[in-house]
Design a protein around this motif. Structure first.
Motif, PDB file in Angstrom:
ATOM      1  N   ARG A 185       0.937  -1.102   0.095  1.00  0.00           N
ATOM      2  CA  ARG A 185       0.114   0.210   0.019  1.00  0.00           C
ATOM      3  C   ARG A 185       0.940   1.212   0.054  1.00  0.00           C
ATOM      4  O   ARG A 185       0.705   2.147  -0.804  1.00  0.00           O
ATOM      5  CB  ARG A 185      -0.981   0.024   1.405  1.00  0.00           C
ATOM      6  CG  ARG A 185      -2.148   0.754   1.271  1.00  0.00           C
ATOM      7  CD  ARG A 185      -3.154   0.563   2.086  1.00  0.00           C
ATOM      8  NE  ARG A 185      -3.464  -0.410   2.238  1.00  0.00           N
ATOM      9  CZ  ARG A 185      -3.457  -1.546   3.334  1.00  0.00           C
ATOM     10  NH1 ARG A 185      -3.278  -0.981   4.559  1.00  0.00           N
ATOM     11  NH2 ARG A 185      -4.010  -2.749   3.363  1.00  0.00           N
ATOM     12  N   ILE A 186       2.091   1.255   0.821  1.00  0.00           N
ATOM     13  CA  ILE A 186       2.830   2.326   1.026  1.00  0.00           C
ATOM     14  C   ILE A 186       3.406   2.638  -0.481  1.00  0.00           C
ATOM     15  O   ILE A 186       3.425   3.739  -1.124  1.00  0.00           O
ATOM     16  CB  ILE A 186       3.761   2.258   1.986  1.00  0.00           C
ATOM     17  CG1 ILE A 186       3.338   2.317   3.569  1.00  0.00           C
ATOM     18  CG2 ILE A 186       4.933   3.300   2.007  1.00  0.00           C
ATOM     19  CD1 ILE A 186       4.125   1.811   4.593  1.00  0.00           C
ATOM     20  N   ILE A 187       3.883   1.543  -1.097  1.00  0.00           N
ATOM     21  CA  ILE A 187       4.838   1.566  -2.247  1.00  0.00           C
ATOM     22  C   ILE A 187       3.787   2.392  -3.564  1.00  0.00           C
ATOM     23  O   ILE A 187       4.292   3.117  -4.169  1.00  0.00           O
ATOM     24  CB  ILE A 187       5.035   0.206  -2.936  1.00  0.00           C
ATOM     25  CG1 ILE A 187       6.199  -0.246  -1.973  1.00  0.00           C
ATOM     26  CG2 ILE A 187       5.559   0.322  -4.239  1.00  0.00           C
ATOM     27  CD1 ILE A 187       6.878  -1.721  -2.157  1.00  0.00           C
ATOM     28  N   VAL A 188       2.528   1.703  -3.519  1.00  0.00           N
ATOM     29  CA  VAL A 188       1.352   2.411  -4.537  1.00  0.00           C
ATOM     30  C   VAL A 188       1.196   3.752  -4.079  1.00  0.00           C
ATOM     31  O   VAL A 188       1.273   4.451  -4.929  1.00  0.00           O
ATOM     32  CB  VAL A 188       0.297   1.279  -4.391  1.00  0.00           C
ATOM     33  CG1 VAL A 188      -0.778   2.016  -5.350  1.00  0.00           C
ATOM     34  CG2 VAL A 188       0.637  -0.117  -4.913  1.00  0.00           C
ATOM     35  N   ASP A 189       0.787   4.030  -2.948  1.00  0.00           N
ATOM     36  CA  ASP A 189       0.184   5.187  -2.603  1.00  0.00           C
ATOM     37  C   ASP A 189       1.320   6.170  -2.786  1.00  0.00           C
ATOM     38  O   ASP A 189       1.082   7.610  -3.238  1.00  0.00           O
ATOM     39  CB  ASP A 189       0.082   5.371  -1.133  1.00  0.00           C
ATOM     40  CG  ASP A 189      -1.184   4.602  -0.868  1.00  0.00           C
ATOM     41  OD1 ASP A 189      -1.960   4.122  -1.704  1.00  0.00           O
ATOM     42  OD2 ASP A 189      -1.694   4.533   0.398  1.00  0.00           O
ATOM     43  N   GLU A 190       2.686   6.122  -2.610  1.00  0.00           N
ATOM     44  CA  GLU A 190       3.860   7.062  -2.621  1.00  0.00           C
ATOM     45  C   GLU A 190       4.441   6.847  -4.061  1.00  0.00           C
ATOM     46  O   GLU A 190       5.480   7.410  -4.293  1.00  0.00           O
ATOM     47  CB  GLU A 190       5.065   6.812  -1.617  1.00  0.00           C
ATOM     48  CG  GLU A 190       4.412   6.718  -0.158  1.00  0.00           C
ATOM     49  CD  GLU A 190       3.933   8.305   0.078  1.00  0.00           C
ATOM     50  OE1 GLU A 190       4.493   8.981  -0.475  1.00  0.00           O
ATOM     51  OE2 GLU A 190       3.310   8.471   1.213  1.00  0.00           O
ATOM     52  N   LYS A 191       4.084   6.027  -4.783  1.00  0.00           N
ATOM     53  CA  LYS A 191       4.574   5.801  -6.197  1.00  0.00           C
ATOM     54  C   LYS A 191       6.316   5.625  -6.235  1.00  0.00           C
ATOM     55  O   LYS A 191       6.687   5.884  -6.712  1.00  0.00           O
ATOM     56  CB  LYS A 191       4.099   6.795  -7.007  1.00  0.00           C
ATOM     57  CG  LYS A 191       2.772   7.300  -7.182  1.00  0.00           C
ATOM     58  CD  LYS A 191       2.644   8.452  -8.257  1.00  0.00           C
ATOM     59  CE  LYS A 191       1.135   8.494  -8.808  1.00  0.00           C
ATOM     60  NZ  LYS A 191       0.008   8.384  -7.644  1.00  0.00           N
TER      61      LYS A 191
END
Length: 194
Positions: A185-191
């Motif tokens: 989720r962090i990787i996706v949200d923060e691109k």
């Protein structure tokens, strides 16, 4: 009897299920009571490889190990003078926590290059070495001196690497099975890694 603490360091860029699995193997080994995960800023032997921001890697680590009571995430290597050599970290922690018995934890595959680490002999004097087994690994590649100082921990390694995850992201391939949900989720949200 002093609390036995495992020290498990890395850049964790990104942390993945393989890291969580190896942490569980160290904790289940019976050799340590707790595991302190050390987030490395820029390891001396990996200078020049552009790393993800320290703060983001720290957030991902905390997310990956949330709920594991015996695991602590430490940023001590970011606070000590640079470059962050492992021996300095171990000595700092031994001074700060004289009531603890420290074990330095790594994957068996990292043992091959351990003799090239700066002050590796001092590390072996200051802490016990725990290595998570890799069944396909050839121990004849490691010097007898290091093997004599190493305790092997039962582990079934997962075939995952941080570099493979980054490559899959750049190729727009699926990474869900490699990462804890909160990290994904962090990787996706923060691109991150895009």
């Amino acid at each position: 009897m002093p609390a036995r603490v495992g020290l498990f360091g890395g850049t964790f860029d990104p942390v993945h299920r393989g890291h969580v699995s190896i942490a569980e193997s160290f904790l289940n080994s019976g050799f340590i009571d707790e595991l302190w995960v050390l987030l490395t800023p820029f390891p001396p032997h990996k200078q020049g490889n552009g790393h993800t921001l320290y703060e983001l890697r720290h957030r991902m680590l905390k997310a990956a190990f949330a709920g594991m009571e015996s695991v602590q995430i430490l940023t001590v290597e970011n606070e000590l003078p640079k470059p962050s050599f492992t021996i300095n970290t171990i000595r700092h922690l031994k001074d700060k926590y004289p009531d603890k018995e420290f074990h330095f934890c790594m994957g068996e595959d990292s043992l091959t290059g351990f003799h090239t680490w700066k002050f590796h002999e001092d590390i072996l004097e200051e802490a016990k070495l725990l290595a998570a087994e890799r069944p396909e690994y050839d121990r004849s590649l490691v010097s007898e001196y290091i093997l004599e100082k190493t305790t092997f921990v039962t582990h079934e390694p997962l075939s995952i690497s941080s570099s493979e995850i980054k490559e899959r992201i750049s190729n727009k391939e699926s990474i869900e099975t490699f990462l804890p949900d909160k990290v994904l989720r962090i990787i996706v949200d923060e691109k991150i890694y895009e």
